[in-house]
Design a protein around this motif. Structure first.
Motif, mmCIF file in Angstrom:
data_model
loop_
_atom_site.group_PDB
_atom_site.id
_atom_site.type_symbol
_atom_site.label_atom_id
_atom_site.label_comp_id
_atom_site.label_asym_id
_atom_site.label_seq_id
_atom_site.Cartn_x
_atom_site.Cartn_y
_atom_site.Cartn_z
ATOM 1 N N VAL A 126 0.760 -1.197 -0.276
ATOM 2 C CA VAL A 126 -0.117 0.034 -0.134
ATOM 3 C C VAL A 126 0.750 1.193 0.051
ATOM 4 C CG1 VAL A 126 -1.772 1.330 1.569
ATOM 5 C CG2 VAL A 126 -1.245 -1.098 1.161
ATOM 6 N N GLU A 127 1.042 1.521 -1.329
ATOM 7 C CA GLU A 127 1.999 2.795 -1.301
ATOM 8 C C GLU A 127 1.462 4.242 -2.587
ATOM 9 O OE1 GLU A 127 5.367 5.116 -1.723
ATOM 10 O OE2 GLU A 127 5.819 3.667 -0.497
ATOM 11 N N ASP A 128 1.565 5.295 -2.075
ATOM 12 C CA ASP A 128 1.352 6.321 -3.249
ATOM 13 C C ASP A 128 2.038 6.641 -3.737
ATOM 14 O OD1 ASP A 128 2.653 7.560 -1.073
ATOM 15 O OD2 ASP A 128 1.170 9.179 -0.636
ATOM 16 N N TRP A 168 6.509 1.522 -5.344
ATOM 17 C CA TRP A 168 6.428 0.604 -5.374
ATOM 18 C C TRP A 168 7.097 0.137 -6.827
ATOM 19 C CZ3 TRP A 168 4.357 -3.612 -5.215
ATOM 20 C CH2 TRP A 168 3.424 -4.373 -6.583
ATOM 21 N N HIS A 214 0.092 -4.160 -5.632
ATOM 22 C CA HIS A 214 -0.235 -2.974 -5.428
ATOM 23 C C HIS A 214 -1.474 -2.262 -5.087
ATOM 24 C CE1 HIS A 214 0.079 1.416 -5.867
ATOM 25 N NE2 HIS A 214 0.679 1.313 -5.297
ATOM 26 N N SER A 215 -1.644 -1.093 -4.406
ATOM 27 C CA SER A 215 -2.836 -0.868 -4.259
ATOM 28 C C SER A 215 -3.080 0.673 -3.692
ATOM 29 C CB SER A 215 -4.619 -1.336 -3.935
ATOM 30 O OG SER A 215 -5.458 -1.094 -4.105
ATOM 31 N N GLU A 216 -3.447 1.672 -3.719
ATOM 32 C CA GLU A 216 -3.527 2.321 -2.518
ATOM 33 C C GLU A 216 -5.225 2.607 -2.246
ATOM 34 O OE1 GLU A 216 -2.353 6.798 -3.663
ATOM 35 O OE2 GLU A 216 -1.411 5.612 -5.409
ATOM 36 N N ASP A 268 2.747 2.241 3.158
ATOM 37 C CA ASP A 268 2.798 3.268 3.731
ATOM 38 C C ASP A 268 1.860 3.663 4.676
ATOM 39 O OD1 ASP A 268 4.217 5.406 2.934
ATOM 40 O OD2 ASP A 268 3.519 6.410 1.578
ATOM 41 N N LEU A 318 -0.343 7.522 3.396
ATOM 42 C CA LEU A 318 -1.183 8.655 1.697
ATOM 43 C C LEU A 318 -1.356 9.562 1.770
ATOM 44 C CD1 LEU A 318 -2.054 4.779 2.953
ATOM 45 C CD2 LEU A 318 -0.369 5.172 0.952
ATOM 46 N N SER A 335 -5.659 8.286 -0.382
ATOM 47 C CA SER A 335 -6.091 7.642 -0.258
ATOM 48 C C SER A 335 -7.687 7.935 0.852
ATOM 49 C CB SER A 335 -5.355 6.306 0.997
ATOM 50 O OG SER A 335 -4.196 5.956 0.041
ATOM 51 N N ASP A 354 -4.414 7.278 6.009
ATOM 52 C CA ASP A 354 -3.148 7.345 5.981
ATOM 53 C C ASP A 354 -3.433 5.824 6.008
ATOM 54 O OD1 ASP A 354 -3.748 6.813 9.062
ATOM 55 O OD2 ASP A 354 -1.915 9.366 9.233
ATOM 56 N N GLY A 355 -1.664 5.684 6.342
ATOM 57 C CA GLY A 355 -1.594 4.503 6.611
ATOM 58 C C GLY A 355 -1.800 4.081 8.056
#
Length: 135
Positions: free
Chosen positions: A7-9, A14, A31-33, A53, A56, A59, A67-68
C-alpha cells in the motif's frame, strides 16, 4: 507462493519494492492505495503480509482522507483481517516514531525508508510471515 500487498502512493517506491521483493526474496507483490480494494484483497486471503506506507496522499475511506495508520487500524479492528501481519513503511523515521506508529496502528512491524539493506528488508518480511504462520 507468498504474495505481499504493498500500500504505497509513490509509483517509484512501488517499483523498487516490487523488484526488491522479487529479486532478493522470490516474493510476488501486488499494489493498491485504494482503501476499499486493500480491505477486499486482505479479506480474500490472497496475501501473506501488508507493507503499509504511513503517509498516503490519495487514499480515502468513507469520504475521508486516511493514512496508513488509519488503514492499519481498520484492518486490525476487523476480526476477519486482524491476524494478517502489517508492516509500516515510512520515511518519517525520527526518534520515537517507530514506537508511536506501532502503538497507534497495532501494526506488527516497522521499516524506515529508504530501504538501503535489501537483503535485511526481505529477511524481516520473511521472518514476520514465518512467525505468523507458526503462531
Amino acid at each position: 507462493m507468498t504474495t505481499i500487498l504493498v500500500v504505497e502512493d509513490d509509483p517509484i517506491n512501488w517499483m523498487v519494492f516490487q523488484k526488491v521483493l522479487k529479486r532478493r526474496g522470490g516474493l510476488d507483490s501486488i499494489h493498491s492505495e485504494d482503501v476499499e480494494e486493500v480491505l477486499n484483497i486482505v479479506r480474500s486471503g490472497e496475501v501473506s503480509v501488508v507493507l503499509m506506507d504511513v503517509s498516503l496522499k490519495n487514499s480515502h475511506y468513507q469520504g475521508e482522507s486516511v493514512d496508513g495508520i488509519r488503514i492499519t487500524q481498520l484492518l486490525k479492528a476487523d476480526p476477519e483481517t486482524a491476524k494478517l501481519p502489517v508492516i509500516l513503511v515510512t520515511a518519517n523515521a525520527m526518534v520515537g516514531d517507530r514506537e508511536t506508529f506501532l502503538k497507534a496502528s497495532g501494526a506488527d512491524g516497522y521499516i524506515a525508508k529508504p530501504i538501503l539493506d535489501h537483503v535485511g528488508f526481505v529477511q524481516q518480511i520473511k521472518q514476520i510471515i514465518a512467525d505468523h504462520d507458526s503462531g
